[in-house]
Each structure stands twice: as structure tokens, then as C-alpha cells.
Design a protein around this motif. Structure first.
Motif, PDB file in Angstrom:
ATOM      1  N   CYS A 138       0.260 -16.115 -11.353  1.00 26.21           N
ATOM      2  CA  CYS A 138       0.054 -14.728 -11.759  1.00 26.21           C
ATOM      3  C   CYS A 138      -1.423 -14.514 -12.087  1.00 26.21           C
ATOM      4  O   CYS A 138      -1.939 -15.026 -13.088  1.00 26.21           O
ATOM      5  N   VAL A 139      -2.103 -13.771 -11.216  1.00 31.29           N
ATOM      6  CA  VAL A 139      -3.541 -13.538 -11.341  1.00 31.29           C
ATOM      7  C   VAL A 139      -3.780 -12.170 -11.976  1.00 31.29           C
ATOM      8  O   VAL A 139      -3.164 -11.177 -11.575  1.00 31.29           O
ATOM      9  N   GLY A 144      -7.887  -0.798 -10.598  1.00 35.24           N
ATOM     10  CA  GLY A 144      -6.757   0.006 -10.160  1.00 35.24           C
ATOM     11  C   GLY A 144      -5.822   0.398 -11.287  1.00 35.24           C
ATOM     12  O   GLY A 144      -6.040   0.056 -12.459  1.00 35.24           O
ATOM     13  N   PRO A 145      -4.747   1.081 -10.935  1.00 37.23           N
ATOM     14  CA  PRO A 145      -3.813   1.603 -11.946  1.00 37.23           C
ATOM     15  C   PRO A 145      -3.060   0.525 -12.718  1.00 37.23           C
ATOM     16  O   PRO A 145      -2.536   0.779 -13.797  1.00 37.23           O
ATOM     17  N   ASN A 146      -2.974  -0.695 -12.161  1.00 39.67           N
ATOM     18  CA  ASN A 146      -2.268  -1.790 -12.834  1.00 39.67           C
ATOM     19  C   ASN A 146      -3.219  -2.765 -13.524  1.00 39.67           C
ATOM     20  O   ASN A 146      -2.843  -3.907 -13.806  1.00 39.67           O
ATOM     21  N   ARG A 147      -4.424  -2.319 -13.772  1.00 46.35           N
ATOM     22  CA  ARG A 147      -5.426  -3.169 -14.419  1.00 46.35           C
ATOM     23  C   ARG A 147      -4.895  -3.722 -15.746  1.00 46.35           C
ATOM     24  O   ARG A 147      -4.300  -3.010 -16.549  1.00 46.35           O
ATOM     25  N   GLY A 148      -5.138  -5.032 -15.956  1.00 42.90           N
ATOM     26  CA  GLY A 148      -4.689  -5.689 -17.178  1.00 42.90           C
ATOM     27  C   GLY A 148      -3.401  -6.459 -16.994  1.00 42.90           C
ATOM     28  O   GLY A 148      -3.114  -7.386 -17.758  1.00 42.90           O
ATOM     29  N   ARG A 149      -2.613  -6.086 -16.002  1.00 44.69           N
ATOM     30  CA  ARG A 149      -1.406  -6.838 -15.696  1.00 44.69           C
ATOM     31  C   ARG A 149      -1.773  -8.020 -14.811  1.00 44.69           C
ATOM     32  O   ARG A 149      -2.947  -8.263 -14.533  1.00 44.69           O
ATOM     33  N   CYS A 150      -0.777  -8.741 -14.325  1.00 42.23           N
ATOM     34  CA  CYS A 150      -1.075  -9.828 -13.394  1.00 42.23           C
ATOM     35  C   CYS A 150      -0.169  -9.723 -12.182  1.00 42.23           C
ATOM     36  O   CYS A 150       0.896  -9.099 -12.237  1.00 42.23           O
ATOM     37  N   SER A 151      -0.613 -10.312 -11.088  1.00 39.83           N
ATOM     38  CA  SER A 151       0.119 -10.222  -9.825  1.00 39.83           C
ATOM     39  C   SER A 151       0.345 -11.615  -9.251  1.00 39.83           C
ATOM     40  O   SER A 151      -0.556 -12.458  -9.254  1.00 39.83           O
ATOM     41  N   THR A 152       1.542 -11.846  -8.744  1.00 38.51           N
ATOM     42  CA  THR A 152       1.859 -13.114  -8.078  1.00 38.51           C
ATOM     43  C   THR A 152       1.744 -12.984  -6.563  1.00 38.51           C
ATOM     44  O   THR A 152       2.202 -13.865  -5.830  1.00 38.51           O
ATOM     45  N   ALA A 153       1.144 -11.887  -6.094  1.00 38.30           N
ATOM     46  CA  ALA A 153       1.025 -11.659  -4.648  1.00 38.30           C
ATOM     47  C   ALA A 153       0.311 -12.817  -3.969  1.00 38.30           C
ATOM     48  O   ALA A 153      -0.712 -13.302  -4.453  1.00 38.30           O
ATOM     49  N   ALA A 154       0.860 -13.257  -2.847  1.00 39.57           N
ATOM     50  CA  ALA A 154       0.277 -14.397  -2.140  1.00 39.57           C
ATOM     51  C   ALA A 154       0.604 -14.315  -0.657  1.00 39.57           C
ATOM     52  O   ALA A 154       1.562 -13.664  -0.237  1.00 39.57           O
ATOM     53  N   GLU A 237      -2.575   3.532  -4.702  1.00 41.93           N
ATOM     54  CA  GLU A 237      -3.901   2.972  -4.447  1.00 41.93           C
ATOM     55  C   GLU A 237      -4.035   2.637  -2.962  1.00 41.93           C
ATOM     56  O   GLU A 237      -3.056   2.523  -2.243  1.00 41.93           O
ATOM     57  N   ASP A 238      -5.288   2.472  -2.542  1.00 39.28           N
ATOM     58  CA  ASP A 238      -5.556   2.044  -1.178  1.00 39.28           C
ATOM     59  C   ASP A 238      -6.831   1.213  -1.211  1.00 39.28           C
ATOM     60  O   ASP A 238      -7.295   0.807  -2.265  1.00 39.28           O
ATOM     61  N   ASN A 239      -7.403   0.928  -0.037  1.00 45.43           N
ATOM     62  CA  ASN A 239      -8.680   0.214  -0.002  1.00 45.43           C
ATOM     63  C   ASN A 239      -9.510   0.726   1.173  1.00 45.43           C
ATOM     64  O   ASN A 239      -9.163   1.721   1.809  1.00 45.43           O
ATOM     65  N   SER A 240     -10.601   0.045   1.449  1.00 42.77           N
ATOM     66  CA  SER A 240     -11.550   0.534   2.448  1.00 42.77           C
ATOM     67  C   SER A 240     -10.976   0.570   3.861  1.00 42.77           C
ATOM     68  O   SER A 240     -11.509   1.243   4.732  1.00 42.77           O
ATOM     69  N   MET A 241      -9.871  -0.148   4.106  1.00 48.63           N
ATOM     70  CA  MET A 241      -9.304  -0.208   5.452  1.00 48.63           C
ATOM     71  C   MET A 241      -8.165   0.779   5.670  1.00 48.63           C
ATOM     72  O   MET A 241      -7.764   1.018   6.805  1.00 48.63           O
ATOM     73  N   SER A 242      -7.650   1.355   4.606  1.00 45.40           N
ATOM     74  CA  SER A 242      -6.437   2.178   4.707  1.00 45.40           C
ATOM     75  C   SER A 242      -6.551   3.279   5.755  1.00 45.40           C
ATOM     76  O   SER A 242      -5.634   3.497   6.550  1.00 45.40           O
ATOM     77  N   GLN A 243      -7.663   3.982   5.764  1.00 41.03           N
ATOM     78  CA  GLN A 243      -7.807   5.120   6.673  1.00 41.03           C
ATOM     79  C   GLN A 243      -7.909   4.707   8.144  1.00 41.03           C
ATOM     80  O   GLN A 243      -7.688   5.520   9.037  1.00 41.03           O
ATOM     81  N   TYR A 244      -8.234   3.440   8.380  1.00 40.93           N
ATOM     82  CA  TYR A 244      -8.409   2.973   9.756  1.00 40.93           C
ATOM     83  C   TYR A 244      -7.152   2.316  10.337  1.00 40.93           C
ATOM     84  O   TYR A 244      -7.139   1.925  11.505  1.00 40.93           O
ATOM     85  N   LEU A 245      -6.099   2.185   9.534  1.00 44.57           N
ATOM     86  CA  LEU A 245      -4.939   1.412   9.970  1.00 44.57           C
ATOM     87  C   LEU A 245      -4.244   1.959  11.218  1.00 44.57           C
ATOM     88  O   LEU A 245      -3.825   1.175  12.071  1.00 44.57           O
ATOM     89  N   PRO A 246      -4.082   3.280  11.375  1.00 41.99           N
ATOM     90  CA  PRO A 246      -3.464   3.757  12.629  1.00 41.99           C
ATOM     91  C   PRO A 246      -4.251   3.329  13.866  1.00 41.99           C
ATOM     92  O   PRO A 246      -3.667   2.936  14.883  1.00 41.99           O
ATOM     93  N   GLU A 247      -5.577   3.389  13.771  1.00 44.66           N
ATOM     94  CA  GLU A 247      -6.406   2.968  14.905  1.00 44.66           C
ATOM     95  C   GLU A 247      -6.294   1.464  15.131  1.00 44.66           C
ATOM     96  O   GLU A 247      -6.222   0.984  16.274  1.00 44.66           O
ATOM     97  N   ILE A 248      -6.282   0.718  14.030  1.00 46.64           N
ATOM     98  CA  ILE A 248      -6.140  -0.736  14.138  1.00 46.64           C
ATOM     99  C   ILE A 248      -4.792  -1.092  14.757  1.00 46.64           C
ATOM    100  O   ILE A 248      -4.693  -2.002  15.592  1.00 46.64           O
TER     101      ILE A 248
END
Length: 263
Positions: A138-139, A144-154, A237-248
């Protein structure tokens, strides 16, 4: 008379030593000047050389596919305009399957884990070496909106530990039962296999994702999935790539269709 000869010899010796000293001094000065010029020349060559190789590197960077993190660095640091079509997205480890779903999986990873070794990345960017199971680390979330919590995303699809266990119980192709406990390998091919089966499950999403993709409704699909993968956009939330995903996605689909036609 003897004293006079001694004085003459002493004077001649002194003149000789003075002359020798002057020669040494002149030679040392010449050597010092030569050394200075040599150092200046080396620095000039080094500057020219480094400039040339820096130019070569920049040309190489512009001609090769770029990682999403490099594109972001270009935008923030050098303000270099680069195309999302240049983003390098690694192929899947699993073989076979619907090219439309496969292209979608690569598109998801473009915003979730676009790093050189996506299957071993934790939330925040650190890498793990043991993929025999989900890392379950858990990192702390720092933005972002969940700042202060932790995530086990991997992994390539940044799957939370709880989600991994739930989906692995349903979709893992090779569970490892041991007494009263079952293990689920987190190796790359199994990450792919589980996400592929999950995205292909009509009951899980309430729609046929593959059918929507064949109808060209990639934005509808991304909106549907954004509740699970927030970086796809349309959500909290999103990131710098979100808007390009349909093209990708379109580029990934072209690659996957080509691969499918060769098999």
C-alpha cells in the motif's frame, strides 16, 4: 694568482649555471603554454563533440517512439510539441484473443502504466521483482482527490489487491491450490489473461464491450471503464494521456488487426 684563477672559474661557473637555469625556465614556460593551448583545444573538441552527440540523441529521440512519461517531460520542461501517436506501448504478453479487446488493454496501460516494465510497476513508479503473487503493497497517494490514503495498485493495469483477488478467483486460468489456500500468480501473462477475460465478460459490465468497439464507440467504452481506471478520464481524475486515448486506441487496433491477420 691562484686566487684570481679561482675567482674567474667561479664566475664562469655562475654564468654557466645562470644560462642553464634560464634555458630550463624558458623550456618550462613553453611547455606550460603548450599545455594550456592543449587543454583549451580539448575543451573545444569536447564541446563540439558533446554538442554533436547531443544533437544525435535529440534526433534519435524525435525519430523513435516515446514513452508517455517522456512526452510529459517534453511538455513541462522543454515545451516540445510531440504527437500521442509517437507513444510506445508494449505488446501484450498473452497470445491470441480478440484484437479489439487486446487493443483496448494496451490503451488502458498507456495511461495507467506506460513504463519500460509495466507488469512489475507499483503505484508511484517503483518496481517489484517477485510476481508470483500480487505485491499487496500500500503506497501513499500524494496527489489527487485521494491524497493521504494509500493504494495497492500494481502491474500493467494497476489492479488493487482486493480487485485482483476477486477477479483472479473468477478468471485466473491457472490457480494454485494449496491445502485451504489458493494462490494466483501475478506473472505478466496472467495479468493479461485476467483483464482480457474481465473485459470480455458481458455480465461484468452489462454490455458487450467487444461489440461496442467494433461499432467504433471507443469513447463510450472509455467512459464505461473510467470508474475502474480513473486515468481514462470522465471521472474524478485523469492524467496527461487521457485526452489522447481514443487516438492511441486506433493505432493499437491497427497493430493488433495486423498481428491477427498474420496468425
Amino acid at each position: 694568482m691562484a686566487r684570481k684563477l679561482a675567482r674567474q672559474r667561479s664566475a664562469r661557473g655562475k654564468k654557466k649555471s645562470d644560462f642553464t637555469l634560464k634555458r630550463v625556465t624558458v623550456a618550462s614556460s613553453v611547455a606550460a603554454v603548450a599545455l594550456v593551448f592543449w587543454l583549451i583545444s580539448c575543451q573545444a573538441i569536447q564541446r563540439q563533440s558533446s554538442g554533436y552527440f547531443s544533437w544525435q540523441r535529440s534526433q534519435k529521440q524525435l525519430s523513435e517512439p516515446r514513452l508517455a512519461i517522456d512526452l510529459l517531460a517534453d511538455t513541462l520542461v522543454t515545451n516540445t510539441v510531440t504527437s500521442p501517436a509517437d507513444v510506445m506501448i508494449q505488446p501484450l504478453m498473452m497470445t491470441g484473443g480478440d484484437p479489439y479487446i487486446r487493443a483496448l488493454m494496451r490503451t488502458i496501460s498507456a495511461s495507467e502504466s506506460n513504463v519500460p516494465n509495466p507488469y512489475a510497476v507499483l503505484y508511484g513508479g517503483k518496481q517489484v521483482h517477485d510476481l508470483s503473487h500480487h505485491p499487496q503493497l500500500c503506497v501513499t497517494i500524494v496527489t489527487g482527490p485521494n491524497r493521504g490514503r494509500c493504494s495497492t495498485a500494481a502491474g500493467r493495469y494497476q489492479i488493487l489487491y482486493k480487485t485482483w483477488v476477486e477477479k483472479a478467483e473468477r478468471y485466473h486460468p491457472k490457480p494454485s491450490p494449496f491445502l485451504f489456500w489458493t494462490g494466483y500468480s501475478f506473472e505478466p501473462e496472467y495479468q493479461d489473461a485476467i483483464v482480457y477475460a474481465w473485459l470480455s465478460d458481458r455480465q461484468a459490465w452489462g454490455v458487450d464491450i467487444a461489440k461496442l468497439l467494433r461499432q467504433g464507440k471507443i469513447e463510450e467504452v472509455l467512459r464505461l471503464l473510467s470508474g475502474t481506471w480513473t486515468s481514462l478520464g470522465y471521472g474524478i481524475e485523469d492524467n496527461s494521456m487521457s485526452q489522447y486515448l481514443p487516438e492511441i486506441y486506433q493505432r493499437m487496433l491497427k497493430e493488433e488487426l495486423q498481428i491477427a491477420s498474420q496468425n
